[in-house]
Design a protein around this motif. Structure first.
Motif, PDB file in Angstrom:
ATOM      1  N   VAL A  16       0.877  -1.179   0.000  1.00 40.60           N
ATOM      2  CA  VAL A  16       0.000   0.000   0.000  1.00 40.60           C
ATOM      3  C   VAL A  16       0.913   1.227   0.000  1.00 40.60           C
ATOM      4  N   LEU A  17       1.234   1.711  -1.192  1.00 39.61           N
ATOM      5  CA  LEU A  17       2.194   2.798  -1.351  1.00 39.61           C
ATOM      6  C   LEU A  17       1.536   3.996  -2.012  1.00 39.61           C
ATOM      7  N   HIS A  18       2.066   5.167  -1.718  1.00 38.99           N
ATOM      8  CA  HIS A  18       1.518   6.403  -2.267  1.00 38.99           C
ATOM      9  C   HIS A  18       2.634   7.232  -2.878  1.00 38.99           C
ATOM     10  N   ARG A  27       6.558  20.919  -5.464  1.00 36.88           N
ATOM     11  CA  ARG A  27       7.172  20.308  -6.645  1.00 36.88           C
ATOM     12  C   ARG A  27       8.278  19.313  -6.321  1.00 36.88           C
ATOM     13  N   THR A  28       8.220  18.686  -5.161  1.00 37.82           N
ATOM     14  CA  THR A  28       9.122  17.574  -4.869  1.00 37.82           C
ATOM     15  C   THR A  28       8.304  16.294  -4.882  1.00 37.82           C
ATOM     16  N   PHE A  29       8.957  15.215  -5.162  1.00 35.43           N
ATOM     17  CA  PHE A  29       8.298  13.920  -5.252  1.00 35.43           C
ATOM     18  C   PHE A  29       8.861  12.989  -4.196  1.00 35.43           C
ATOM     19  N   PHE A  30       8.004  12.141  -3.651  1.00 31.68           N
ATOM     20  CA  PHE A  30       8.457  11.090  -2.755  1.00 31.68           C
ATOM     21  C   PHE A  30       7.437   9.977  -2.747  1.00 31.68           C
ATOM     22  N   VAL A  31       7.855   8.811  -2.277  1.00 35.04           N
ATOM     23  CA  VAL A  31       6.978   7.657  -2.130  1.00 35.04           C
ATOM     24  C   VAL A  31       6.847   7.395  -0.640  1.00 35.04           C
ATOM     25  N   SER A  32       5.642   7.032  -0.211  1.00 32.95           N
ATOM     26  CA  SER A  32       5.446   6.704   1.202  1.00 32.95           C
ATOM     27  C   SER A  32       4.597   5.448   1.333  1.00 32.95           C
TER      28      SER A  32
END
Length: 72
Positions: A16-18, A27-32
């Motif tokens: 279950v990732l976002h 304007r930054t990207f990350f996965v959680s």
């Protein structure tokens, strides 16, 4: 550009990732992880954030000079 599939969370194993909404995050990207709240690196591109998330310690070069036996 096709963004590759995300690997499961390296801490809890959840799938279950976002991916963040860059419009709301400067304007930054990350996965959680949606289960344990682990969060990957904030990077300027989505592909960079995905690559960082998918990188695992066992994928780095192994140097046998630094094994426990070699250090004892």
């Amino acid at each position: 550009m096709d963004i590759e599939e995300l690997k499961p969370c390296p801490f809890c194993g959840s799938g279950v990732l976002h991916r963040n909404n860059p419009e709301k995050m400067g304007r930054t990207f990350f996965v959680s992880c949606g289960f344990c709240d682990c969060r990957g690196a904030c990077l300027p591109t989505e592909q960079g954030a995905v690559d960082a998330w998918n990188t695992r310690a066992d994928e780095f070069a192994y140097d046998d000079r630094f094994t426990v036996d070699a250090l004892i």
